[in-house]
Design a protein around this motif. Structure first.
Motif, short mmCIF file in Angstrom:
data_model
loop_
_atom_site.label_atom_id
_atom_site.label_comp_id
_atom_site.label_asym_id
_atom_site.label_seq_id
_atom_site.Cartn_x
_atom_site.Cartn_y
_atom_site.Cartn_z
N SER A 1 70.84 -19.41 16.94
CA SER A 1 70.04 -18.27 17.32
C SER A 1 70.24 -17.60 18.56
O SER A 1 69.70 -16.49 19.07
N GLY A 2 71.16 -18.36 19.23
CA GLY A 2 71.58 -17.59 20.49
C GLY A 2 70.92 -18.07 21.87
O GLY A 2 70.72 -17.37 22.95
N GLN A 3 70.28 -19.30 21.81
CA GLN A 3 69.28 -19.41 22.96
C GLN A 3 70.24 -19.87 23.97
O GLN A 3 69.80 -19.90 25.28
N TYR A 4 71.43 -20.19 23.94
CA TYR A 4 72.19 -20.81 25.12
C TYR A 4 73.10 -19.64 25.63
O TYR A 4 73.92 -19.88 26.32
N ASN A 5 73.39 -18.27 24.86
CA ASN A 5 74.32 -17.32 25.24
C ASN A 5 74.26 -16.91 26.56
O ASN A 5 75.21 -16.63 27.49
N ASP A 6 72.98 -16.73 27.16
CA ASP A 6 72.83 -16.17 28.56
C ASP A 6 72.01 -17.04 29.39
O ASP A 6 70.81 -17.14 29.62
N MET A 7 72.88 -18.19 30.04
CA MET A 7 72.20 -19.12 30.55
C MET A 7 71.53 -18.67 32.20
O MET A 7 70.55 -19.14 32.70
N GLU A 8 72.33 -17.82 32.74
CA GLU A 8 71.87 -17.22 33.95
C GLU A 8 70.76 -16.02 34.03
O GLU A 8 70.25 -15.66 35.07
N GLY A 9 71.01 -15.33 32.87
CA GLY A 9 70.02 -14.22 32.89
C GLY A 9 68.54 -14.40 33.15
O GLY A 9 67.96 -13.45 33.65
N ALA A 10 68.14 -15.34 32.45
CA ALA A 10 66.49 -15.77 32.71
C ALA A 10 66.16 -16.13 34.07
O ALA A 10 65.20 -15.49 34.47
N ALA A 11 67.24 -16.65 34.74
CA ALA A 11 66.92 -16.81 36.29
C ALA A 11 66.68 -15.90 37.04
O ALA A 11 66.13 -15.57 38.03
N TYR A 12 67.56 -14.68 36.77
CA TYR A 12 67.65 -13.52 37.58
C TYR A 12 66.51 -12.71 37.20
O TYR A 12 65.93 -11.68 37.84
N ARG A 13 66.16 -12.81 35.96
CA ARG A 13 64.87 -11.62 35.40
C ARG A 13 63.62 -12.07 36.07
O ARG A 13 62.86 -11.55 36.19
N VAL A 14 63.64 -13.51 36.22
CA VAL A 14 62.31 -14.10 36.92
C VAL A 14 62.28 -13.32 38.26
O VAL A 14 61.05 -13.14 38.80
N LEU A 15 63.43 -13.35 39.03
CA LEU A 15 63.00 -12.83 40.55
C LEU A 15 63.17 -11.20 40.61
O LEU A 15 62.85 -10.71 41.57
N SER A 16 63.47 -10.63 39.48
CA SER A 16 63.47 -9.05 39.48
C SER A 16 62.12 -8.54 39.48
O SER A 16 61.20 -9.14 39.02
N ASP A 17 61.89 -7.39 40.15
CA ASP A 17 60.39 -6.73 40.34
C ASP A 17 60.42 -5.49 39.48
O ASP A 17 59.83 -4.58 39.55
N ASP A 18 61.12 -5.40 38.31
CA ASP A 18 60.88 -4.51 37.13
C ASP A 18 59.55 -4.36 36.65
O ASP A 18 59.30 -3.19 36.37
N ASP A 19 58.76 -5.08 36.63
CA ASP A 19 57.48 -4.94 35.88
C ASP A 19 56.37 -4.41 36.87
O ASP A 19 55.49 -4.10 36.52
N VAL A 20 56.89 -4.24 38.00
CA VAL A 20 55.78 -3.74 39.15
C VAL A 20 55.91 -2.21 39.20
O VAL A 20 57.15 -1.64 39.26
#
Length: 52
Positions: A28-47
């Motif tokens: 299902s592609g759970q391991y395709n983007d291993m670093e993207g989730a770590a960077y999305r946590v730090l971004s402020d796009d939802d503010v």
């Protein structure tokens, strides 16, 4: 000693269940983007515009 009759198939079944879950997550592609989730946590796009 009779309890091993129940525990052995139970252990094998749980092992197979874990294996199928792992294979499903691979397909299902759970391991395709291993670093993207770590960077999305730090971004402020939802503010929105300085509001917190």
């Amino acid at each position: 000693m009779n309890v091993i009759i129940y525990l052995l198939p139970l252990a094998l079944g749980l092992g197979l269940l874990g294996l199928f879950a792992f294979l499903w997550s691979l397909r299902s592609g759970q391991y395709n983007d291993m670093e993207g989730a770590a960077y999305r946590v730090l971004s402020d796009d939802d503010v929105e515009n300085g509001k917190t």
